[in-house]
Design a protein around this motif. Structure first.
Motif, PDB file in Angstrom:
ATOM      1  N   PHE A 153      -7.043   7.132  -4.520  1.00 62.06           N
ATOM      2  CA  PHE A 153      -7.621   7.213  -3.606  1.00 62.06           C
ATOM      3  C   PHE A 153      -7.612   5.864  -2.999  1.00 62.06           C
ATOM      4  O   PHE A 153      -6.974   5.733  -1.556  1.00 62.06           O
ATOM      5  CB  PHE A 153      -8.367   7.654  -2.902  1.00 62.06           C
TER       6      PHE A 153
ATOM      7  N   MET B  81       0.625  -0.758  -0.219  1.00 62.39           N
ATOM      8  CA  MET B  81       0.499  -0.174   0.037  1.00 62.39           C
ATOM      9  C   MET B  81       0.704   1.585  -0.032  1.00 62.39           C
ATOM     10  O   MET B  81       0.723   1.908  -0.649  1.00 62.39           O
ATOM     11  CB  MET B  81      -0.827   0.307   1.345  1.00 62.39           C
ATOM     12  N   ALA B  82       1.699   1.463   0.940  1.00 64.36           N
ATOM     13  CA  ALA B  82       3.085   2.959   0.410  1.00 64.36           C
ATOM     14  C   ALA B  82       3.328   3.105  -0.425  1.00 64.36           C
ATOM     15  O   ALA B  82       3.745   3.916  -0.444  1.00 64.36           O
ATOM     16  CB  ALA B  82       3.703   2.268   2.006  1.00 64.36           C
TER      17      ALA B  82
ATOM     18  N   GLY C 186       3.248   5.218  -7.229  1.00 65.50           N
ATOM     19  CA  GLY C 186       2.490   5.028  -8.638  1.00 65.50           C
ATOM     20  C   GLY C 186       2.289   5.980  -9.678  1.00 65.50           C
ATOM     21  O   GLY C 186       1.671   5.498 -10.798  1.00 65.50           O
ATOM     22  N   ASP C 187       2.463   7.081  -9.500  1.00 69.67           N
ATOM     23  CA  ASP C 187       2.781   8.016  -9.863  1.00 69.67           C
ATOM     24  C   ASP C 187       3.652   8.766 -11.076  1.00 69.67           C
ATOM     25  O   ASP C 187       3.752   8.970 -12.367  1.00 69.67           O
ATOM     26  CB  ASP C 187       2.573   9.675  -9.657  1.00 69.67           C
TER      27      ASP C 187
ATOM     28  N   GLY D 171      -4.363   1.834  -3.390  1.00 70.41           N
ATOM     29  CA  GLY D 171      -4.000   1.353  -2.171  1.00 70.41           C
ATOM     30  C   GLY D 171      -3.900   0.508  -1.802  1.00 70.41           C
ATOM     31  O   GLY D 171      -4.102  -0.335  -0.720  1.00 70.41           O
TER      32      GLY D 171
ATOM     33  N   TYR E   3       1.370   4.251  -3.109  1.00 67.31           N
ATOM     34  CA  TYR E   3       0.329   6.030  -2.578  1.00 67.31           C
ATOM     35  C   TYR E   3       2.256   6.576  -3.323  1.00 67.31           C
ATOM     36  O   TYR E   3       2.057   8.141  -3.283  1.00 67.31           O
ATOM     37  CB  TYR E   3       0.545   6.004  -1.418  1.00 67.31           C
ATOM     38  N   SER E   4       2.906   5.999  -2.728  1.00 67.14           N
ATOM     39  CA  SER E   4       4.531   6.524  -3.257  1.00 67.14           C
ATOM     40  C   SER E   4       5.158   6.576  -4.606  1.00 67.14           C
ATOM     41  O   SER E   4       5.576   7.667  -5.294  1.00 67.14           O
ATOM     42  CB  SER E   4       5.351   5.912  -2.021  1.00 67.14           C
TER      43      SER E   4
ATOM     44  N   LYS F 277      -2.978   3.490  -9.153  1.00 67.53           N
ATOM     45  CA  LYS F 277      -2.988   5.023  -8.298  1.00 67.53           C
ATOM     46  C   LYS F 277      -4.529   5.427  -7.954  1.00 67.53           C
ATOM     47  O   LYS F 277      -4.700   4.552  -8.394  1.00 67.53           O
ATOM     48  CB  LYS F 277      -2.486   5.988  -9.008  1.00 67.53           C
TER      49      LYS F 277
END
Length: 213
Positions: free
Chosen positions: A146, A46-47, A53-54, A149, A50-51, A144
């Motif tokens: 909300f 998950m982390a 993904g983009d 993750g 969010y870190s 990516k």
């Protein structure tokens, strides 16, 4: 190149935290516990989503990359780069853990506690479930958004929780290749390379069928 480095970093952290939890659990006499290990795997995935993904899509998994390649959502060149850097990241992490914990001989390897055939089927199904979820929360080849993750990390945690004692719940060739190479035991590695790829491709096929008009 930044995409490849992102995959290296993400897979390095995934293997360091996930297999590191297994190694530390052995070292501490079970302080982390099996549920704790499953939670660590879910949280680190998950982390990283969010870190990273983009930046790269945070695949962190050759089976996921191959699945997106089959959907033509990533180029053959990028997919090869992703896979190479994923494996390099994982292997670097496992050898670092070996340096820190030289007395540990397994280094968080995925080993079947049932027959190889049964383990193969299990890993196909586990990766099918994971990739099925990814396909429904990812934007193209980018994991990516909300809830991406939470959904993907939660799926990893769920599967590690119930299937960890059976096969190690790999679902990821890079995660299994890394400690196997560091530990020098390739006996069952074929299961954890072929089955996740087969499961991910099966998820792509089923998803395509379900979304056919």
């Amino acid at each position: 190149m930044k995409k490849y480095i992102s995959e290296f970093i993400g897979t390095f952290i995934l293997v360091f935290a996930g297999t590191g939890a297994i190694v530390i659990n052995d070292f501490s006499g079970g302080a982390i516990t099996h549920p704790g290990i499953a939670i660590v795997f879910g949280l680190v995935v998950m982390a990283m989503i969010y870190s990273l993904g983009d930046l790269s899509g945070a695949h962190l998994n050759p089976a996921v990359t191959i699945a997106f390649l089959s959907r033509k959502e990533i180029s053959p060149r990028d997919s090869l780069g992703y896979i190479i850097f994923q494996v390099l990241g994982g292997v670097s992490s496992s050898f670092l853990l070996k340096t820190i914990f030289p007395e540990n001989t397994s280094l968080g390897m995925t080993l079947p506690s049932i027959s190889p055939g049964g383990a193969f089927i299990f890993e196909v199904l586990l990766t099918f479930i994971l990739m099925f979820v990814i396909l429904h929360v990812a934007t193209g080849a980018k994991e990516k958004g909300f809830m991406a993750g939470v959904a993907i990390g939660g799926t990893v945690c769920l599967e590690a929780m119930f299937a960890g004692p059976v096969t190690g719940a790999s679902m990821n060739p890079a995660r299994s290749i890394a400690p196997a190479l560091a530990a020098g035991d390739l006996t069952h590695l074929w299961i954890y390379i072929i089955a996740p790829v087969a499961g991910a491709l099966l998820a792509v096929a089923v998803n395509s069928y379900l979304k056919e008009e």
